[in-house]
Design a protein around this motif. Structure first.
Motif, short mmCIF file in Angstrom:
data_model
loop_
_atom_site.label_atom_id
_atom_site.label_comp_id
_atom_site.label_asym_id
_atom_site.label_seq_id
_atom_site.Cartn_x
_atom_site.Cartn_y
_atom_site.Cartn_z
N UNK A 131 1.44 -1.66 -4.91
CA UNK A 131 0.44 -2.55 -5.50
C UNK A 131 0.69 -2.72 -7.00
N UNK A 132 1.07 -1.63 -7.68
CA UNK A 132 1.36 -1.73 -9.12
C UNK A 132 2.51 -2.71 -9.37
N UNK A 133 3.55 -2.63 -8.55
CA UNK A 133 4.69 -3.55 -8.70
C UNK A 133 4.27 -4.99 -8.40
N UNK A 134 3.41 -5.16 -7.39
CA UNK A 134 2.88 -6.48 -7.05
C UNK A 134 2.15 -7.08 -8.26
N UNK A 135 1.31 -6.27 -8.89
CA UNK A 135 0.56 -6.74 -10.07
C UNK A 135 1.50 -7.09 -11.23
N UNK A 136 2.54 -6.29 -11.42
CA UNK A 136 3.53 -6.61 -12.45
C UNK A 136 4.23 -7.93 -12.12
N UNK A 137 4.61 -8.11 -10.86
CA UNK A 137 5.32 -9.33 -10.47
C UNK A 137 4.46 -10.57 -10.69
#
Length: 193
Positions: free
Chosen positions: A68-74
């Protein structure tokens, strides 16, 4: 904001799931990584991102907080929306994506459906300083492994294997044994492909 939903996996497909929680079924859009960790009928805990638009309220679910953290960064990158971010996370697992960004490997990002050269460059430029190595040995020794990775993939492509197939095989091998040299990686990859 919803942090996570815990409940029974009532419905499951590669792109979405319904989690039943206290008699309410929540439809969540998921990546293939999350899909592979779920099983219909079993209980699951999914971390949630809520996308509230004028015409819809959408939920995106992730089996791991890091995904989820990577999703938010993307989605913080200009030109990358939730569906594109989900496509990236379906093509690359979180540690692979971190490696691609840290090693600035534009070609692997461009191999994801819907990602062009400019978007791939923008993702790397915007996120490379925000991605912190998570103790993965492949991430800690990026310069050496980046050369081995590039040379092994190039050799496999020249031998007739597809770029994406070659990248996945080499990445898997280097993740398992970061100290492998180019020749060993190629020999083992040839047995896998």
């Amino acid at each position: 904001m919803i942090e996570y939903i815990t409940g029974e996996v009532a419905e499951l497909s590669p792109t979405e799931t319904v989690i039943e929680c206290m008699g309410i079924g929540y439809l969540l859009n998921i990546s293939l990584n999350t899909y592979s960790s779920l099983q219909k009928g079993n209980d699951a805990k999914l971390y949630v991102y809520e996308a509230i638009r004028e015409d819809a309220h959408l939920l995106y679910g992730f089996s791991a907080r890091r995904e989820r953290e990577l999703f938010l960064l993307l989605i913080s990158v200009s030109g990358v929306g939730p569906n594109t971010a989900r496509m990236i996370l379906s093509s690359l697992n979180p540690s692979e994506l971190e490696q691609v960004i840290v090693s600035e490997n534009v070609n692997i990002l461009k191999s994801v459906k819907g990602i062009g050269g400019k978007t791939a460059q923008r993702i790397i430029v915007d996120l490379k300083d925000k991605i912190k190595p998570t103790g993965d040995p492949l991430l800690e020794s990026t310069p050496m492994n980046n050369d081995v990775f590039d040379e092994a993939v190039a050799a496999l492509v020249m031998l007739g294997f597809s770029q994406q197939q070659s990248q996945k095989a080499v990445q898997k091998l280097l993740k398992e044994s970061p100290q492998m040299n180019v020749e060993t990686v190629i020999k083992v990859a040839l047995k896998m492909l």
